[in-house]
Design an enzyme around this catalytic site. Structure first.
Site, PDB file in Angstrom:
ATOM      1  N   ASN A   1      -4.906  -3.358  -2.205  1.00  0.00           N
ATOM      2  CA  ASN A   1      -6.188  -4.207  -2.024  1.00  0.00           C
ATOM      3  C   ASN A   1      -6.438  -4.181  -0.645  1.00  0.00           C
ATOM      4  O   ASN A   1      -7.817  -4.390  -0.466  1.00  0.00           O
ATOM      5  CB  ASN A   1      -5.504  -5.515  -2.380  1.00  0.00           C
TER       6      ASN A   1
ATOM      7  N   GLU B   1       0.785  -1.163  -0.179  1.00  0.00           N
ATOM      8  CA  GLU B   1      -0.058   0.002   0.115  1.00  0.00           C
ATOM      9  C   GLU B   1       0.893   1.204  -0.101  1.00  0.00           C
ATOM     10  O   GLU B   1       2.069   1.291   0.274  1.00  0.00           O
ATOM     11  CB  GLU B   1      -0.818   0.071   1.132  1.00  0.00           C
TER      12      GLU B   1
ATOM     13  N   LYS C   1       2.940   4.853  -4.971  1.00  0.00           N
ATOM     14  CA  LYS C   1       3.571   3.867  -4.705  1.00  0.00           C
ATOM     15  C   LYS C   1       4.959   3.814  -5.389  1.00  0.00           C
ATOM     16  O   LYS C   1       5.689   2.853  -5.328  1.00  0.00           O
ATOM     17  CB  LYS C   1       2.961   2.522  -4.997  1.00  0.00           C
TER      18      LYS C   1
ATOM     19  N   ARG D   1      -7.435  -9.649  -7.774  1.00  0.00           N
ATOM     20  CA  ARG D   1      -7.051  -9.494  -6.620  1.00  0.00           C
ATOM     21  C   ARG D   1      -8.195 -10.528  -5.760  1.00  0.00           C
ATOM     22  O   ARG D   1      -9.332 -10.304  -5.988  1.00  0.00           O
ATOM     23  CB  ARG D   1      -7.097  -8.203  -5.999  1.00  0.00           C
TER      24      ARG D   1
END
Length: 269
Positions: A167, A3, A51, A253
């Protein structure tokens, strides 16, 4: 994939170890950068956008990297034994008292610091941007609402909407909104969704927690509402959770949700 708050904390740890120090060794173990030697350059700082991680050096030079699913920047005292296999090392930075090793880091590029924004210009507002304003929030909300029929979970993972959600937060945000991740974006309040996403990421980033909590509890079995709670059940009602796959190809996912506390569509299997 980590994350955004995890990448933020990795960068913070990297910067604490290396910022202001001069590299005695700056080696790359990837073909496209194998001949580059950064020894002698000062590490000016380490920052993130979503990210993406940027390590900035003297001489208007920045190294871009991405952790993807398996990458990590580890910090060690100078001369200490690495905790990961040596053949996984892609970057080796050593100063007088410390070494920072990039294991399986991805998308390595050296660019002029003045040009690093070009690598992330396609991203939506960074949820952990220290200069976050109401304009950032409005832009993210507009991007989220731009495709009303899109599944909420897919929109949340789209870094072009807002940068940083992975996710785990996708599942937890949908739970806290009271809808399934397959609910059309048109059925949620876009501004509220953006604010919730930023609040969750920011809380863990400021607390320095790599092991994220969305409930406020730190115990492993109490830290999330639905994410990876197949055995324990829903943290709110205790009911059985369902897990389904959302997305296609490399974007597939596993997605946890509570059919009692969350309304909306979901795949039967």
């Amino acid at each position: 994939m980590p994350e955004g708050d995890t990448v933020f904390l990795v960068a913070k740890r990297f910067a604490k170890a290396m910022a202001g120090k001069t590299l005695l060794r700056g080696e790359f173990r990837v073909p496209q950068l194998a001949t580059v030697d950064l020894s002698g350059r000062e590490v000016l700082g380490v920052g993130t956008v979503g990210k993406h991680l940027f390590t900035r050096f003297s001489g208007d030079l920045t190294l871009h990297s991405h952790l993807m699913m398996d990458g990590m920047w580890d910090v060690y005292p100078a001369g200490a034994k690495w905790r990961r296999p040596g053949h996984h090392a892609r970057v080796i930075f050593t100063a007088a008292d410390v070494q920072v090793i990039g294991f399986r880091v991805h998308d390595l590029k050296l660019v002029a610091t003045s040009k690093e924004h070009d690598l992330v210009a396609h991203l939506g507002p960074d949820l952990l941007d220290p200069k976050w304003t109401e304009e950032h929030a409005a832009r993210a909300a507009a991007a989220l609402a731009a495709d009303p029929a899109r599944e909420l979970g897919l929109a949340l993972l789209d870094q072009r909407v807002m940068a940083g959600v992975g996710n785990l937060y996708k599942c937890e945000i949908a739970f806290l909104l009271g809808v399934t991740p397959w609910t059309p974006v048109s059925e949620v309040d876009a501004a509220r969704t953006v604010a919730l996403a930023r609040r969750l990421l920011l809380a863990n980033a400021l607390a320095g927690r790599f092991d994220q909590s969305t409930t406020g509890h730190l115990d492993r079995n109490r830290k999330n509402w639905v994410y990876e709670r197949t055995r324990q059940g829903c943290f709110r009602c205790g009911g059985k959770l369902l897990v389904r796959t959302q997305g296609h190809d490399v974007r597939r996912r596993p997605t946890w949700f509570c059919p009692k506390d969350q309304t909306g569509p979901y795949p039967e299997q």
